[in-house]
Motif scaffolding. Structure first.
Motif, short mmCIF file in Angstrom:
data_model
loop_
_atom_site.label_atom_id
_atom_site.label_comp_id
_atom_site.label_asym_id
_atom_site.label_seq_id
_atom_site.Cartn_x
_atom_site.Cartn_y
_atom_site.Cartn_z
N VAL A 1 -4.61 -1.05 1.73
CA VAL A 1 -4.60 -2.30 2.50
C VAL A 1 -6.03 -2.81 2.66
O VAL A 1 -6.31 -4.01 2.50
CB VAL A 1 -3.95 -2.08 3.88
CG1 VAL A 1 -4.10 -3.30 4.75
CG2 VAL A 1 -2.49 -1.74 3.73
N PHE A 2 -6.95 -1.87 2.93
CA PHE A 2 -8.34 -2.26 3.08
C PHE A 2 -8.90 -2.84 1.78
O PHE A 2 -9.63 -3.83 1.80
CB PHE A 2 -9.17 -1.04 3.52
CG PHE A 2 -10.64 -1.27 3.51
CD1 PHE A 2 -11.22 -2.08 4.45
CD2 PHE A 2 -11.43 -0.71 2.54
CE1 PHE A 2 -12.58 -2.32 4.43
CE2 PHE A 2 -12.78 -0.93 2.50
CZ PHE A 2 -13.37 -1.74 3.44
N ILE A 3 -8.50 -2.23 0.64
CA ILE A 3 -8.94 -2.76 -0.66
C ILE A 3 -8.45 -4.20 -0.82
O ILE A 3 -9.19 -5.08 -1.28
CB ILE A 3 -8.40 -1.89 -1.80
CG1 ILE A 3 -8.97 -0.48 -1.73
CG2 ILE A 3 -8.70 -2.50 -3.16
CD1 ILE A 3 -10.35 -0.33 -2.26
N ALA A 4 -7.19 -4.44 -0.41
CA ALA A 4 -6.64 -5.79 -0.53
C ALA A 4 -7.45 -6.77 0.32
O ALA A 4 -7.70 -7.91 -0.09
CB ALA A 4 -5.18 -5.80 -0.13
N MET A 5 -7.87 -6.32 1.53
CA MET A 5 -8.70 -7.19 2.38
C MET A 5 -10.05 -7.46 1.72
O MET A 5 -10.56 -8.57 1.76
CB MET A 5 -8.94 -6.52 3.72
CG MET A 5 -7.74 -6.40 4.58
SD MET A 5 -8.16 -5.35 5.96
CE MET A 5 -6.57 -5.20 6.71
N TRP A 6 -10.60 -6.43 1.13
CA TRP A 6 -11.89 -6.54 0.46
C TRP A 6 -11.79 -7.56 -0.67
O TRP A 6 -12.64 -8.44 -0.82
CB TRP A 6 -12.27 -5.16 -0.06
CG TRP A 6 -13.67 -4.98 -0.52
CD1 TRP A 6 -14.61 -5.94 -0.66
CD2 TRP A 6 -14.28 -3.75 -0.89
NE1 TRP A 6 -15.77 -5.39 -1.11
CE2 TRP A 6 -15.61 -4.05 -1.26
CE3 TRP A 6 -13.85 -2.43 -0.97
CZ2 TRP A 6 -16.48 -3.06 -1.69
CZ3 TRP A 6 -14.72 -1.47 -1.39
CH2 TRP A 6 -16.04 -1.78 -1.74
N GLY B 1 0.82 -1.20 0.00
CA GLY B 1 0.00 0.00 0.00
C GLY B 1 0.86 1.26 0.00
O GLY B 1 0.58 2.21 -0.73
N ALA B 2 1.94 1.24 0.79
CA ALA B 2 2.78 2.43 0.91
C ALA B 2 3.50 2.72 -0.40
O ALA B 2 3.56 3.86 -0.85
CB ALA B 2 3.79 2.24 2.04
N VAL B 3 4.02 1.67 -1.05
CA VAL B 3 4.75 1.90 -2.30
C VAL B 3 3.78 2.37 -3.38
O VAL B 3 4.07 3.32 -4.12
CB VAL B 3 5.49 0.61 -2.73
CG1 VAL B 3 6.12 0.79 -4.09
CG2 VAL B 3 6.54 0.26 -1.72
N ALA B 4 2.59 1.75 -3.45
CA ALA B 4 1.62 2.18 -4.46
C ALA B 4 1.20 3.62 -4.20
O ALA B 4 1.03 4.40 -5.14
CB ALA B 4 0.40 1.26 -4.44
N PHE C 1 -0.43 7.73 5.59
CA PHE C 1 -0.89 6.51 6.25
C PHE C 1 -2.33 6.20 5.83
O PHE C 1 -2.67 5.05 5.57
CB PHE C 1 -0.79 6.66 7.76
CG PHE C 1 -1.12 5.41 8.49
CD1 PHE C 1 -0.20 4.39 8.55
CD2 PHE C 1 -2.35 5.23 9.07
CE1 PHE C 1 -0.50 3.22 9.20
CE2 PHE C 1 -2.67 4.06 9.73
CZ PHE C 1 -1.73 3.05 9.79
N GLY C 2 -3.16 7.24 5.76
CA GLY C 2 -4.55 7.03 5.39
C GLY C 2 -4.67 6.43 4.00
O GLY C 2 -5.38 5.44 3.79
N LYS C 3 -3.94 7.00 3.04
CA LYS C 3 -4.02 6.49 1.67
C LYS C 3 -3.51 5.06 1.60
O LYS C 3 -4.12 4.20 0.96
CB LYS C 3 -3.17 7.36 0.75
CG LYS C 3 -3.75 8.69 0.40
CD LYS C 3 -2.74 9.41 -0.48
CE LYS C 3 -3.06 10.87 -0.64
NZ LYS C 3 -1.95 11.58 -1.26
N SER C 4 -2.36 4.81 2.25
CA SER C 4 -1.79 3.47 2.11
C SER C 4 -2.66 2.45 2.84
O SER C 4 -2.83 1.33 2.38
CB SER C 4 -0.35 3.42 2.61
OG SER C 4 -0.21 4.15 3.77
N TYR C 5 -3.26 2.87 3.98
CA TYR C 5 -4.10 1.90 4.68
C TYR C 5 -5.41 1.66 3.93
O TYR C 5 -6.00 0.58 4.02
CB TYR C 5 -4.37 2.32 6.13
CG TYR C 5 -4.42 1.12 7.02
CD1 TYR C 5 -3.26 0.52 7.45
CD2 TYR C 5 -5.62 0.54 7.37
CE1 TYR C 5 -3.28 -0.62 8.21
CE2 TYR C 5 -5.67 -0.60 8.13
CZ TYR C 5 -4.49 -1.17 8.54
OH TYR C 5 -4.52 -2.32 9.27
N PHE C 6 -5.84 2.66 3.16
CA PHE C 6 -7.01 2.44 2.33
C PHE C 6 -6.72 1.34 1.30
O PHE C 6 -7.56 0.47 1.06
CB PHE C 6 -7.41 3.74 1.63
CG PHE C 6 -8.58 3.58 0.71
CD1 PHE C 6 -9.85 3.38 1.21
CD2 PHE C 6 -8.41 3.59 -0.66
CE1 PHE C 6 -10.92 3.20 0.37
CE2 PHE C 6 -9.48 3.41 -1.51
CZ PHE C 6 -10.74 3.22 -0.99
#
Lengths: 130, 395
Positions: B308-313, B269-272, B301-306
């Protein structure tokens, strides 16, 4: 530069040190009651039949071979990509593009060859035995 | 980082009067300690968030007992795993078996040296930043392959070589997508790439032109495959390979592998985010550098964790692909697409060296329309499946 490379080394070592500290803490806390059945290899509860160090499928080697060629290619494109902006701003963009295009076309022919030889197929049709 | 350390050691700074090497060591150690805690917290909390998100997707509740809403579940799991007995099978290659978690951890921690959290907050702003991250995260493959081979277990062997084949294959589309970005920045440095973008979404690389838009999706798909995430989690397909390369690992050693898996999700997420979504760029809303830094970190952090959330979805939604589908997706679709995409990006750059505002705004409009359509489908399906559903994660 040395400062940054030292930092990289610090982080890579930090990974190893963290793992070592966690495992060391575990070593102090965890029980240890080894017994023969517990230490045997898991194979769905049956006693394992033979070693697992056997020949595995040739397709993994083929993928690895194709990968090596293409990864080297990607590694060659990185420096071109990093200087491409410089070429474009100095008005030589088309020259740089043509050169990288020729390079890529040669490699793309390679991909087409591998594809046509059906080496990208995971499931191969075996000719019927006469 | 070096300028920051120099600033602290100037006369009048908090570290004034200390010799330069000692000051550097102090600053590096402090930052490394902060990053270590950040990694552990993110990897741990992600494991809990992921279980809760799947649970909601599957109409379950998920872990909610330890702490409020179960937020401390990951600590309980960690303590449990530390107390577990450590088993090394008799038949295994003891040295390689024990060395494998160290290698994966080294590759995983190494990536954090080059992640730009905010302006100037990066451990090592290498001039080969992106290349370094792709290189060092590949060390994880070596660890997984080592774990699979050394276990002397058929499940582990299959999982290990599958994982190696998968990760190396997907490295090529991911690398080509990264190159597409590098073309436009002219630098491989992570901070340089972030600074080439702007705070507003229409200044992100994602919307700069159609080629970068495609490159983002290629990169994200390939990164999911490299992180062994569903729908590409064949190496540890529970239903066929038990736990893949980690079958013989117990307790803390297996925990280390899963820590790396969850942590790598954040690295992806962070690299993307840094490459495509504008990184830490925020509008200059305040003059206070500390406040601005915190804001930048929170945005990043918000963007990268979003993501991460997409990956969970994705993991909660899509079924696992077959191994032949996995390989043909990479070699027959993603590799040619990313090749053509990169050449298209080069042509675009030669034609429009300054970028084209028309294309940029067209892409923003297209992206917004796509998002609205997607969300309307999501709402439609939720309404259809569960009329009584209300959108609260804690309900």
């Amino acid at each position: 530069m040395e400062f940054q490379l030292a930092n990289v080394l610090v982080y890579i070592l930090l990974g190893a040190i963290t793992a070592a500290l966690m495992l060391g803490l575990g070593w102090l806390l965890r029980p240890s009651n080894p017994e023969r059945m517990k230490l045997s290899t898991y194979e769905c509860g049956e006693p394992p039949s033979g070693s697992a160090w056997i020949n595995f499928n040739i397709r993994f080697y083929l993928i690895a071979l194709v990968f090596v060629i293409f990864d080297v290619e990607v590694a060659f494109i990185y420096p071109v990509a990093a200087t491409f902006r410089h070429y474009v701003t100095s008005g030589q963009g088309m020259i740089a593009f043509t050169e990288i295009f020729v390079f890529l076309v040669i490699l793309f022919v390679g991909l087409v060859y591998v594809w046509a030889k059906r080496d990208l197929e995971w499931l191969k049709r075996v000719p019927p035995v006469a | 980082m070096q300028q920051f350390a120099d600033g602290l050691m100037e006369p009048g700074g908090p570290l004034a009067g200390i010799s330069t090497p000692l000051g550097y060591v102090l600053v590096v150690a402090l930052f490394a300690f902060l990053i270590l805690n950040f990694i552990m917290l993110v990897a741990g909390v992600t494991s809990w968030v992921e279980r809760r998100v799947w649970a909601r997707i599957q109409s379950r509740i998920g872990p909610n007992r330890v702490g409020p809403q179960g937020v401390l579940q990951w600590l309980a799991d960690g303590i449990k795993n530390i107390m577990k007995e450590d088993i090394v099978p008799e038949q295994a290659d003891r040295f390689l078996f024990k060395a494998a978690p160290y290698l994966t951890m080294m590759g995983f921690f190494g990536a954090f040296a080059c992640i730009p959290f905010a302006d100037g907050v990066i451990a090592a702003d290498l001039n080969v930043g992106v290349l370094y991250i792709t290189a060092v995260t590949a060390l994880v493959v070596v660890g997984i392959l080592m774990a699979g081979w050394s276990s002397n277990n058929k499940w582990a062997l299959l999982g290990g070589i599958r994982s190696a084949a998968q990760i190396i294959s997907y490295e090529i589309p991911a690398g080509l997508a990264v190159i597409t970005v590098v073309l436009f920045t002219g630098t491989l440095s992570m901070q340089g790439i972030v600074e080439a973008q702007g705070a507003a979404p229409w200044k992100w690389f994602l919307f700069a032109n159609p080629f970068l838009f495609v490159a983002f999706f290629v990169f994200f798909t390939a990164a999911l495959a490299e992180g062994n995430r569903t729908p590409f989690d064949l190496p540890e397909a529970e239903s066929e390979l038990v736990a893949g390369a980690f079958t013989e690992y117990s307790g803390l050693r297996s925990l280390l592998f899963f820590l790396v898996e969850w942590g790598n999700l954040y690295v992806i997420g962070a690299v993307a985010t840094a490459l495509f979504l504008g990184g830490w760029r925020v509008p200059a809303v305040t003059d206070n550098p500390v406040l601005l830094g915190v804001l930048q970190f929170l945005v990043f952090f918000g963007k990268s964790y979003f993501l991460v959330f997409i990956a969970m979805w994705v993991r909660g939604t899509l079924p696992r692909v077959r191994v032949d589908q996995l390989m043909s997706l990479c070699w027959k679709y993603l590799v040619p697409i990313s090749f053509v995409n990169m050449l298209g990006a080069m042509v675009f750059f030669v034609l429009f060296p300054e970028g084209s505002p028309v294309v940029r705004f067209g892409m923003v409009a297209f992206g917004a329309a796509l998002l609205v359509y997607f969300l309307s489908r999501v709402v439609f399906h939720i309404r259809r499946a569960r009329p009584e559903f209300h959108l609260s994660p804690f309900a």
